[in-house]
Design a protein around this motif. Structure first.
Motif, mmCIF file in Angstrom:
data_model
loop_
_atom_site.group_PDB
_atom_site.id
_atom_site.type_symbol
_atom_site.label_atom_id
_atom_site.label_comp_id
_atom_site.label_asym_id
_atom_site.label_seq_id
_atom_site.Cartn_x
_atom_site.Cartn_y
_atom_site.Cartn_z
ATOM 1 N N ILE A 1 56.592 -61.624 -5.626
ATOM 2 C CA ILE A 1 58.034 -61.562 -5.884
ATOM 3 C C ILE A 1 58.496 -62.891 -6.459
ATOM 4 O O ILE A 1 58.298 -63.952 -5.835
ATOM 5 C CB ILE A 1 58.799 -61.237 -4.584
ATOM 6 N N ASP A 2 59.097 -62.827 -7.609
ATOM 7 C CA ASP A 2 59.698 -64.009 -8.225
ATOM 8 C C ASP A 2 61.108 -64.193 -7.667
ATOM 9 O O ASP A 2 61.781 -63.234 -7.293
ATOM 10 C CB ASP A 2 59.751 -63.837 -9.738
ATOM 11 N N ALA B 1 62.921 -71.811 3.810
ATOM 12 C CA ALA B 1 62.178 -70.628 3.348
ATOM 13 C C ALA B 1 60.854 -70.444 4.059
ATOM 14 O O ALA B 1 60.175 -69.436 3.835
ATOM 15 C CB ALA B 1 61.956 -70.711 1.843
ATOM 16 N N GLY B 2 60.474 -71.381 4.900
ATOM 17 C CA GLY B 2 59.203 -71.240 5.615
ATOM 18 C C GLY B 2 58.001 -71.311 4.699
ATOM 19 O O GLY B 2 57.136 -70.414 4.718
ATOM 20 N N VAL B 3 57.920 -72.356 3.879
ATOM 21 C CA VAL B 3 56.809 -72.516 2.937
ATOM 22 C C VAL B 3 55.489 -72.602 3.705
ATOM 23 O O VAL B 3 55.368 -73.361 4.667
ATOM 24 C CB VAL B 3 57.024 -73.763 2.065
ATOM 25 N N THR B 4 54.509 -71.825 3.234
ATOM 26 C CA THR B 4 53.185 -71.822 3.868
ATOM 27 C C THR B 4 52.130 -72.514 3.019
ATOM 28 O O THR B 4 51.031 -72.808 3.535
ATOM 29 C CB THR B 4 52.733 -70.385 4.124
ATOM 30 N N ALA C 1 52.834 -64.804 2.552
ATOM 31 C CA ALA C 1 52.621 -66.154 2.024
ATOM 32 C C ALA C 1 53.846 -66.529 1.205
ATOM 33 O O ALA C 1 54.307 -65.739 0.381
ATOM 34 C CB ALA C 1 51.368 -66.211 1.154
ATOM 35 N N THR C 2 54.381 -67.712 1.480
ATOM 36 C CA THR C 2 55.513 -68.250 0.712
ATOM 37 C C THR C 2 55.023 -69.513 0.020
ATOM 38 O O THR C 2 54.763 -70.530 0.687
ATOM 39 C CB THR C 2 56.711 -68.551 1.608
ATOM 40 N N LEU C 3 54.873 -69.420 -1.274
ATOM 41 C CA LEU C 3 54.289 -70.517 -2.046
ATOM 42 C C LEU C 3 55.384 -71.287 -2.767
ATOM 43 O O LEU C 3 56.197 -70.692 -3.484
ATOM 44 C CB LEU C 3 53.272 -69.986 -3.057
ATOM 45 N N LEU C 4 55.387 -72.583 -2.570
ATOM 46 C CA LEU C 4 56.322 -73.478 -3.253
ATOM 47 C C LEU C 4 55.639 -74.030 -4.497
ATOM 48 O O LEU C 4 54.591 -74.675 -4.399
ATOM 49 C CB LEU C 4 56.761 -74.610 -2.331
ATOM 50 N N THR C 5 56.241 -73.777 -5.651
ATOM 51 C CA THR C 5 55.706 -74.289 -6.918
ATOM 52 C C THR C 5 56.324 -75.648 -7.189
ATOM 53 O O THR C 5 57.557 -75.781 -7.263
ATOM 54 C CB THR C 5 56.034 -73.330 -8.069
ATOM 55 N N LEU C 6 55.478 -76.645 -7.337
ATOM 56 C CA LEU C 6 55.928 -78.023 -7.541
ATOM 57 C C LEU C 6 55.548 -78.494 -8.938
ATOM 58 O O LEU C 6 54.400 -78.315 -9.369
ATOM 59 C CB LEU C 6 55.309 -78.957 -6.500
ATOM 60 N N ILE D 1 64.621 -62.884 2.252
ATOM 61 C CA ILE D 1 63.491 -62.782 3.189
ATOM 62 C C ILE D 1 63.812 -61.781 4.301
ATOM 63 O O ILE D 1 62.960 -60.978 4.702
ATOM 64 C CB ILE D 1 63.159 -64.175 3.758
ATOM 65 N N ARG D 2 65.044 -61.782 4.783
ATOM 66 C CA ARG D 2 65.423 -60.838 5.841
ATOM 67 C C ARG D 2 65.352 -59.395 5.343
ATOM 68 O O ARG D 2 64.940 -58.489 6.082
ATOM 69 C CB ARG D 2 66.841 -61.146 6.339
#
Length: 469
Positions: free
Chosen positions: A354-355, A411-414, A387-392, A374-375
């Motif tokens: 999901i974008d 956001a609970g980045v994993t 999985a919550t991926l943060l793009t840096l 998210i809810r």
């Protein structure tokens, strides 16, 4: 006295009935006879008929009518033909020049070259033990043997080999070249003396801080060099070896691949990050990677604020063969996420990516919308997102530390995905983030190509950025 007959011209032009006044004849003149008068008229008529007349058009027409009434016509005198011109005499030919004799030297004709005898053609013997119905040249075995011999005699011409696609390590080294060149050039400028002293250590620490390695990493490297090589001879290559070892030590604990739990189907991956960090491109690369592994992937265009982001994700879907769940720009992102999660479960997709819209970490209302999304996803699957991926973006430097902190809380980045390492000379920021937060680094990207993403390997990254490859 008899009436005088009118002449031709008098009848033609005099016309009227009144006779012209007769001139008084002299007394001694004799009256002309009728015969002489007739002869004079006839003579006058003959002269008129013979002489060509040039009259005005109206008189010529009247003359023609009068002649027609009397049955007479004017016949023009024939014009004699002009004598033919004699052709000019041909010019006399010039006398021919006397022949000139030119001596011709004899030409020696070389003897014909000797014939080169053709090499005898070796005819393979006919196979033994087989009855031949005719000459050996007509058998199938003989023909096959001759063709095989000719094929072996012709050496195949091998063309240039196609360029091999560079491996991941080579692409990683090329992508980190700017960071590596800055470090290598700085180290060569610092370590010009034979022995390590305090001034050289201070300059090394400043160099590492400028490359965004962070204070802890700079202190760790300088402390190790101080313990092991202080007041001893050292080269720039030896310093790079120490730096690579320290970077590998820090990154080894966070170099973890993203594990897809088969118990969750679909495995929901939520991509978050600020504007321009490369989320949508990273989604396309991940979709290509997982599709190449034989997994079914579905994409959700959750960045409904930008029409370009929706179109970009649809293009990635066409390239990778992954279906895309999308709505018009301006639609509710949470509703789209709910639809995508439901559809992925119904269609049995292995992975749902999901974008989300890019948002600044300091905008509380935008971060609140991300929490709402998210809810909503958890109404379909209480364990999602898995999985919550943060793009840096590596080019943001120290600002990336603040992004990890805020997104991690809201956001609970994993896990992390570091992008655009090829566009900066400050790739050390990844080391600083890993040392401060300890979050897993799943992937790194070093280019725009679909295959320029790979699972993070600590040792390869450390060697490439320290210039050890």
């Amino acid at each position: 006295m008899a009436e005088k007959k009118k002449g031709f011209f008098q009848r033609l032009f005099g016309g009227g009935d009144a006779a012209p006044p007769e001139p008084a004849a002299p007394a001694e003149a004799a009256e002309p006879s009728v015969a002489s008068q007739l002869e004079a008229d006839i003579l006058l008529d003959e002269v008129v008929e013979a002489a060509p007349l040039v009259l005005p058009p109206e008189q010529e027409l009247a003359l023609a009518r009068a002649l027609h009434e009397e049955g007479r016509s004017i016949t023009p005198a024939p014009v004699p033909p002009a004598p033919p011109e004699e052709p000019p005499a041909p010019p006399e030919p010039f006398p021919a020049p006397p022949p000139v004799e030119v001596p011709v030297p004899p030409v020696e004709v070389p003897p014909p070259p000797a014939e080169i005898p053709e090499p005898p053609v070796e005819v393979p013997p006919a196979p033994a033990g087989r009855d031949l119905a005719g000459p050996p040249e007509t058998t199938i075995d003989y023909i096959e043997q001759v063709e095989a011999a000719e094929a072996e005699a012709i050496a195949p011409v091998s063309g240039p080999e196609p360029a091999k696609k560079p491996g991941w390590l080579q692409r990683l080294t090329s992508g980190l070249k700017r960071s590596s060149d800055q470090l290598t050039g700085g180290l060569a400028a610092v370590f010009t003396k034979k022995k390590l002293d305090e001034q050289m250590l201070e300059e090394l620490e400043d160099l590492l801080l400028q490359s965004d390695f962070g204070l802890e990493m700079a202190a760790a490297v300088t402390d190790r060099l101080r313990r092991e090589r202080f007041e001893r001879a050292i080269t720039a290559d030896e310093v790079r070896a120490v730096l690579a070892a320290e970077i590998g030590r820090v990154l080894a604990p966070v170099a973890k691949p993203l594990v897809l739990d088969a118990a969750h189907k679909p495995f929901v991956i939520l991509m978050v990050g600020v504007n321009g960090s490369g989320k949508t491109t990273t989604i396309g690369k991940l979709a290509s990677l997982y599709r190449s592994q034989g997994r079914t992937v579905m994409l959700a265009a959750g960045d409904t604020f930008r029409a370009a982001a929706i179109e970009q994700l649809q293009v990635w879907g066409e390239r990778t063969g992954a279906p895309v769940v999308a709505r018009p720009a301006g639609s509710d992102a949470s509703g789209l996420a709910f639809e995508a999660a439901t559809r992925a479960r119904e269609e049995g997709a292995d992975i749902l990516i999901i974008d989300t819209a890019g948002r600044l970490q300091n905008r509380d209302e935008l971060m609140g919308e991300l929490e709402k999304l998210i809810r909503v996803i958890r109404k379909v699957d209480p364990t999602a997102p898995h999985a919550t991926l943060l793009t840096l973006d590596a080019t943001t430097g120290q600002n990336a530390l603040n992004q990890v902190e805020i997104f991690g809380k809201r956001a609970g980045v994993t896990g992390l995905v570091m992008t655009k390492l090829d566009g900066t000379a400050r790739g050390g920021i990844l080391v600083a983030i890993a040392q401060k937060f300890g979050l897993p680094v799943h992937f790194i990207g070093v280019g725009e190509g679909v295959d320029n993403i790979e699972a993070f390997a600590a040792d390869d990254f450390a060697a490439a950025i320290a210039g050890r490859h």
